[in-house]
Design a protein around this motif. Structure first.
Motif, PDB file in Angstrom:
ATOM      1  N   ASN A  79      60.160  17.848  69.464  1.00  0.00           N
ATOM      2  CA  ASN A  79      59.474  16.728  68.820  1.00  0.00           C
ATOM      3  C   ASN A  79      58.689  17.236  67.618  1.00  0.00           C
ATOM      4  O   ASN A  79      57.850  18.127  67.750  1.00  0.00           O
ATOM      5  CB  ASN A  79      58.500  16.048  69.790  1.00  0.00           C
ATOM      6  CG  ASN A  79      59.214  15.291  70.871  1.00  0.00           C
ATOM      7  OD1 ASN A  79      60.221  14.642  70.636  1.00  0.00           O
ATOM      8  ND2 ASN A  79      58.696  15.374  72.091  1.00  0.00           N
ATOM      9  N   LEU A  80      58.959  16.657  66.446  1.00  0.00           N
ATOM     10  CA  LEU A  80      58.226  17.025  65.240  1.00  0.00           C
ATOM     11  C   LEU A  80      57.011  16.104  65.128  1.00  0.00           C
ATOM     12  O   LEU A  80      57.139  14.939  64.763  1.00  0.00           O
ATOM     13  CB  LEU A  80      59.128  16.897  64.011  1.00  0.00           C
ATOM     14  CG  LEU A  80      60.410  17.723  64.048  1.00  0.00           C
ATOM     15  CD1 LEU A  80      61.213  17.527  62.769  1.00  0.00           C
ATOM     16  CD2 LEU A  80      60.106  19.199  64.278  1.00  0.00           C
ATOM     17  N   ALA A 103      58.668  16.182  58.548  1.00  0.00           N
ATOM     18  CA  ALA A 103      60.013  16.754  58.402  1.00  0.00           C
ATOM     19  C   ALA A 103      59.936  18.271  58.225  1.00  0.00           C
ATOM     20  O   ALA A 103      58.970  18.794  57.664  1.00  0.00           O
ATOM     21  CB  ALA A 103      60.722  16.123  57.207  1.00  0.00           C
ATOM     22  N   ILE A 122      66.446  17.393  68.015  1.00  0.00           N
ATOM     23  CA  ILE A 122      65.278  17.443  67.149  1.00  0.00           C
ATOM     24  C   ILE A 122      64.893  16.001  66.859  1.00  0.00           C
ATOM     25  O   ILE A 122      65.660  15.244  66.271  1.00  0.00           O
ATOM     26  CB  ILE A 122      65.567  18.205  65.840  1.00  0.00           C
ATOM     27  CG1 ILE A 122      66.065  19.625  66.147  1.00  0.00           C
ATOM     28  CG2 ILE A 122      64.315  18.242  64.963  1.00  0.00           C
ATOM     29  CD1 ILE A 122      66.540  20.386  64.921  1.00  0.00           C
ATOM     30  N   ASP A 123      63.696  15.626  67.294  1.00  0.00           N
ATOM     31  CA  ASP A 123      63.227  14.245  67.181  1.00  0.00           C
ATOM     32  C   ASP A 123      62.166  14.148  66.094  1.00  0.00           C
ATOM     33  O   ASP A 123      61.118  14.781  66.179  1.00  0.00           O
ATOM     34  CB  ASP A 123      62.644  13.796  68.525  1.00  0.00           C
ATOM     35  CG  ASP A 123      62.413  12.298  68.600  1.00  0.00           C
ATOM     36  OD1 ASP A 123      62.137  11.676  67.555  1.00  0.00           O
ATOM     37  OD2 ASP A 123      62.497  11.751  69.707  1.00  0.00           O
ATOM     38  N   GLY A 124      62.457  13.340  65.071  1.00  0.00           N
ATOM     39  CA  GLY A 124      61.521  13.140  63.972  1.00  0.00           C
ATOM     40  C   GLY A 124      60.379  12.211  64.309  1.00  0.00           C
ATOM     41  O   GLY A 124      59.468  12.035  63.502  1.00  0.00           O
ATOM     42  N   THR A 131      57.680   9.808  57.637  1.00  0.00           N
ATOM     43  CA  THR A 131      57.738  11.231  57.972  1.00  0.00           C
ATOM     44  C   THR A 131      57.658  12.128  56.752  1.00  0.00           C
ATOM     45  O   THR A 131      57.326  13.292  56.873  1.00  0.00           O
ATOM     46  CB  THR A 131      59.034  11.581  58.729  1.00  0.00           C
ATOM     47  OG1 THR A 131      60.159  11.231  57.936  1.00  0.00           O
ATOM     48  CG2 THR A 131      59.085  10.874  60.069  1.00  0.00           C
ATOM     49  N   ASN A 139      62.292   8.106  56.686  1.00  0.00           N
ATOM     50  CA  ASN A 139      62.133   8.832  57.943  1.00  0.00           C
ATOM     51  C   ASN A 139      63.170   9.934  57.957  1.00  0.00           C
ATOM     52  O   ASN A 139      64.363   9.652  58.018  1.00  0.00           O
ATOM     53  CB  ASN A 139      62.329   7.895  59.130  1.00  0.00           C
ATOM     54  CG  ASN A 139      61.287   6.802  59.137  1.00  0.00           C
ATOM     55  OD1 ASN A 139      60.122   7.061  58.888  1.00  0.00           O
ATOM     56  ND2 ASN A 139      61.702   5.585  59.407  1.00  0.00           N
ATOM     57  N   ARG A 140      62.731  11.157  57.877  1.00  0.00           N
ATOM     58  CA  ARG A 140      63.644  12.294  57.834  1.00  0.00           C
ATOM     59  C   ARG A 140      63.221  13.339  58.851  1.00  0.00           C
ATOM     60  O   ARG A 140      62.050  13.451  59.182  1.00  0.00           O
ATOM     61  CB  ARG A 140      63.658  12.909  56.446  1.00  0.00           C
ATOM     62  CG  ARG A 140      64.130  11.918  55.409  1.00  0.00           C
ATOM     63  CD  ARG A 140      64.340  12.543  54.088  1.00  0.00           C
ATOM     64  NE  ARG A 140      64.733  11.493  53.156  1.00  0.00           N
ATOM     65  CZ  ARG A 140      64.866  11.668  51.878  1.00  0.00           C
ATOM     66  NH1 ARG A 140      64.651  12.839  51.357  1.00  0.00           N
ATOM     67  NH2 ARG A 140      65.223  10.674  51.112  1.00  0.00           N
ATOM     68  N   VAL A 141      64.195  14.109  59.244  1.00  0.00           N
ATOM     69  CA  VAL A 141      63.921  15.221  60.148  1.00  0.00           C
ATOM     70  C   VAL A 141      63.868  16.525  59.358  1.00  0.00           C
ATOM     71  O   VAL A 141      63.103  17.422  59.675  1.00  0.00           O
ATOM     72  CB  VAL A 141      64.983  15.289  61.274  1.00  0.00           C
ATOM     73  CG1 VAL A 141      64.796  16.501  62.151  1.00  0.00           C
ATOM     74  CG2 VAL A 141      64.944  14.020  62.109  1.00  0.00           C
ATOM     75  N   PHE A 157      70.009  14.987  65.763  1.00  0.00           N
ATOM     76  CA  PHE A 157      68.779  14.486  65.160  1.00  0.00           C
ATOM     77  C   PHE A 157      68.568  13.072  65.660  1.00  0.00           C
ATOM     78  O   PHE A 157      69.509  12.283  65.720  1.00  0.00           O
ATOM     79  CB  PHE A 157      68.882  14.449  63.633  1.00  0.00           C
ATOM     80  CG  PHE A 157      68.998  15.797  63.009  1.00  0.00           C
ATOM     81  CD1 PHE A 157      67.974  16.720  63.093  1.00  0.00           C
ATOM     82  CD2 PHE A 157      70.137  16.135  62.291  1.00  0.00           C
ATOM     83  CE1 PHE A 157      68.084  17.950  62.492  1.00  0.00           C
ATOM     84  CE2 PHE A 157      70.256  17.376  61.694  1.00  0.00           C
ATOM     85  CZ  PHE A 157      69.227  18.280  61.797  1.00  0.00           C
ATOM     86  N   GLY A 160      64.825   9.845  62.894  1.00  0.00           N
ATOM     87  CA  GLY A 160      64.475  10.435  61.605  1.00  0.00           C
ATOM     88  C   GLY A 160      65.418   9.958  60.549  1.00  0.00           C
ATOM     89  O   GLY A 160      66.338   9.252  60.759  1.00  0.00           O
TER      90      GLY A 160
END
Length: 160
Positions: A79-80, A103, A122-124, A131, A139-141, A157, A160
């Motif tokens: 989780n980011l 991100a 990988i969760d944005g 983000t 919304n980006r990762v 992903f 994100g």
């Protein structure tokens, strides 16, 4: 004749050492799913404290070292959640942008190798809003700087 051979051998060894140094590659193996920044970017060690190598710390360290880096990302949910500072260039910018963003900020050549698309996520966390990226409500990762290069496999992903 032997002096000439010795000089040729010394020159060959020197050229070989330059070739090996220029092809240097760094590998970091992530051992924590926590979202923690690197304690000292550029020191050659992915360490977010107490020996933890997180995904964000590995990406930050790779950017600071500016050498091709492979990041081994084991199965898990990453989780980011942090908003650390990122300095990057977009394709059309002359001056660097400096922003706080969730991100991952890729500014060098990295390869992220996950354990499999269904195993490494990988969760944005984009469900809570913006983000990254200044005036772009996106919304980006991952954000890849114009000088960066990211090859990512074995990862999903989301949000994100």
């Amino acid at each position: 004749m032997t002096a000439r051979i010795s000089r040729l051998l010394a020159l060959s060894a020197l050229l070989l050492s330059f070739a090996l140094a220029s092809s240097a590659q760094t590998t970091f193996t992530v051992n924590s799913t926590s979202d923690i920044v690197d304690a000292s970017p550029g020191d050659g060690s992915c360490d977010a404290g107490s020996g933890a190598c997180t995904l964000r710390a590995a990406v930050q360290e790779a950017g600071a070292l500016n050498t091709p880096t492979t990041i081994i990302l084991p199965a898990g949910l990453y989780n980011l959640s942090l908003f650390p500072s990122c300095t990057y260039f977009l394709l059309d910018t002359v001056n660097p942008l400096v922003e706080s963003m969730k991100a991952l900020c890729v500014t060098s050549k990295i390869t992220i190798q996950g354990a499999g698309a269904g195993l490494t996520i990988i969760d944005g966390l984009a469900t809570d809003g913006l983000t990254c990226c200044g005036n772009y409500f996106t919304n980006r990762v991952v954000v890849v700087d114009r000088n960066g290069d990211a090859t990512i496999s074995g990862v999903t992903f989301q949000d994100g």
